[in-house]
Design an enzyme around this catalytic site. Structure first.
Site, mmCIF file in Angstrom:
data_model
loop_
_atom_site.group_PDB
_atom_site.id
_atom_site.type_symbol
_atom_site.label_atom_id
_atom_site.label_comp_id
_atom_site.label_asym_id
_atom_site.label_seq_id
_atom_site.Cartn_x
_atom_site.Cartn_y
_atom_site.Cartn_z
ATOM 1 N N ASP A 126 1.646 2.346 -1.395
ATOM 2 C CA ASP A 126 0.147 2.339 -1.953
ATOM 3 C C ASP A 126 -0.791 1.483 -1.630
ATOM 4 O O ASP A 126 -0.363 0.287 -1.865
ATOM 5 C CB ASP A 126 0.528 2.122 -3.618
ATOM 6 C CG ASP A 126 -0.685 2.263 -4.422
ATOM 7 O OD1 ASP A 126 -1.781 2.835 -3.851
ATOM 8 O OD2 ASP A 126 -0.921 1.433 -5.488
ATOM 9 N N GLU B 100 -0.495 6.789 -0.298
ATOM 10 C CA GLU B 100 -1.221 7.553 -0.914
ATOM 11 C C GLU B 100 -2.711 7.711 -0.567
ATOM 12 O O GLU B 100 -3.055 7.039 0.146
ATOM 13 C CB GLU B 100 -1.445 6.402 -2.227
ATOM 14 C CG GLU B 100 -2.191 7.362 -3.331
ATOM 15 C CD GLU B 100 -1.824 6.492 -4.739
ATOM 16 O OE1 GLU B 100 -0.703 6.546 -5.195
ATOM 17 O OE2 GLU B 100 -2.843 6.059 -5.525
ATOM 18 N N ASP C 77 1.171 -1.552 -8.542
ATOM 19 C CA ASP C 77 1.119 -0.922 -7.239
ATOM 20 C C ASP C 77 2.520 -0.704 -6.735
ATOM 21 O O ASP C 77 2.659 0.152 -6.051
ATOM 22 C CB ASP C 77 0.655 -2.044 -6.141
ATOM 23 C CG ASP C 77 -0.657 -2.750 -6.713
ATOM 24 O OD1 ASP C 77 -1.781 -2.272 -6.502
ATOM 25 O OD2 ASP C 77 -0.657 -3.304 -7.563
#
Lengths: 165, 165
Positions: free
Chosen positions: A7, A67, A140
């Site tokens: 992420d 992501e 996260d």
């Protein structure tokens, strides 16, 4: 198969790796790379690059997932996130590790069943799916694990698609 | 002092290096790194990273400059540009080469006197300032040279500021 999910972010970059071979997915590694906001941007990117590559060499993932960044309200944040995403894709390409991008909606839907799930729900499902004793934190880290799970579950489908071409 | 300017982009990444020691700035290198839009993004980034690092090792710049990316109309283009800008800053940080960002307005103002100059005017001024026989082409190459000139001219001012801290 070990999947490493990332992420991306300049201040906090979530990293989560899961093994998908067993009957139930298993946690391999989870961490957050942080960079000091008071440092020049190039030093922050270098720090993230160094840590990320160290983790990849340790975990030795078979596939990676990042992501996909979308336009957010804060242009500065988007730029930093895109720069880190670029480093992740570079790190994968340098080692010949397949890398794919997934949207936040896709990831949420994969782990919770709803593309509109909130961070709490994602963390709860990741904790349950991996049979963890503690909830991964910060968000996260949980997001990175969710991403890895999402990518891992799609692998058989991708294999079929590739074979049918 | 040799300054390497980079106008970041996935499809065309402009590179221009100038030597600023002499009475008049001198062209050291100018090129454009292209990447095939039909390739996966990670392969494009790897190609740009490889070419960029080859050029840096050849030119051995004392300082580097990158054009600062702003929100453009096309979100996809911005993301690619930010990713390439990240690679440029990483390449500089890995070698300990100081790197700075300059806005397009700042660069245009530095070489033409007007922050609203168009690409033609920038190319014309770069050609004249460096005493080139041919106009640099494409515009990304001229932009990278303009960026290097802008950064080079600001060097004495930066040195003064640093000394006064």
């Amino acid at each position: 198969m070990i999947v490493l999910g990332v992420d991306p972010g300049l201040t906090r970059c979530g990293i989560g790796a899961v093994a998908m071979d067993a009957q139930r997915p298993r946690l391999v590694a989870v961490t957050v790379i942080r960079s000091d906001a008071s440092l020049p941007i190039e030093q922050r990117l270098l720090h993230i690059h160094t840590e990320l590559n160290r983790i990849i060499d340790e975990v030795r993932p078979d596939e990676m997932a990042v992501e996909r960044v979308f336009s957010q309200h804060n242009v500065k944040t988007v730029m930093g996130t895109a720069q880190v995403a670029g480093l992740v894709m570079l790190a994968a390409a340098m080692r010949g590790i397949p890398v794919a991008m997934h949207t936040p909606t896709e990831v949420k839907a994969a782990v919770t069943g709803s593309g509109r799930a909130d961070k709490e729900q994602v963390t709860t499902m990741v904790t349950r799916l991996l049979g963890l004793d503690e909830r991964p934190s910060p968000a996260d880290a949980a997001d990175a694990l969710a991403l890895a799970l999402c990518h891992g579950w799609q692998a058989p489908m991708r294999a079929k698609l590739a074979a049918s071409r």
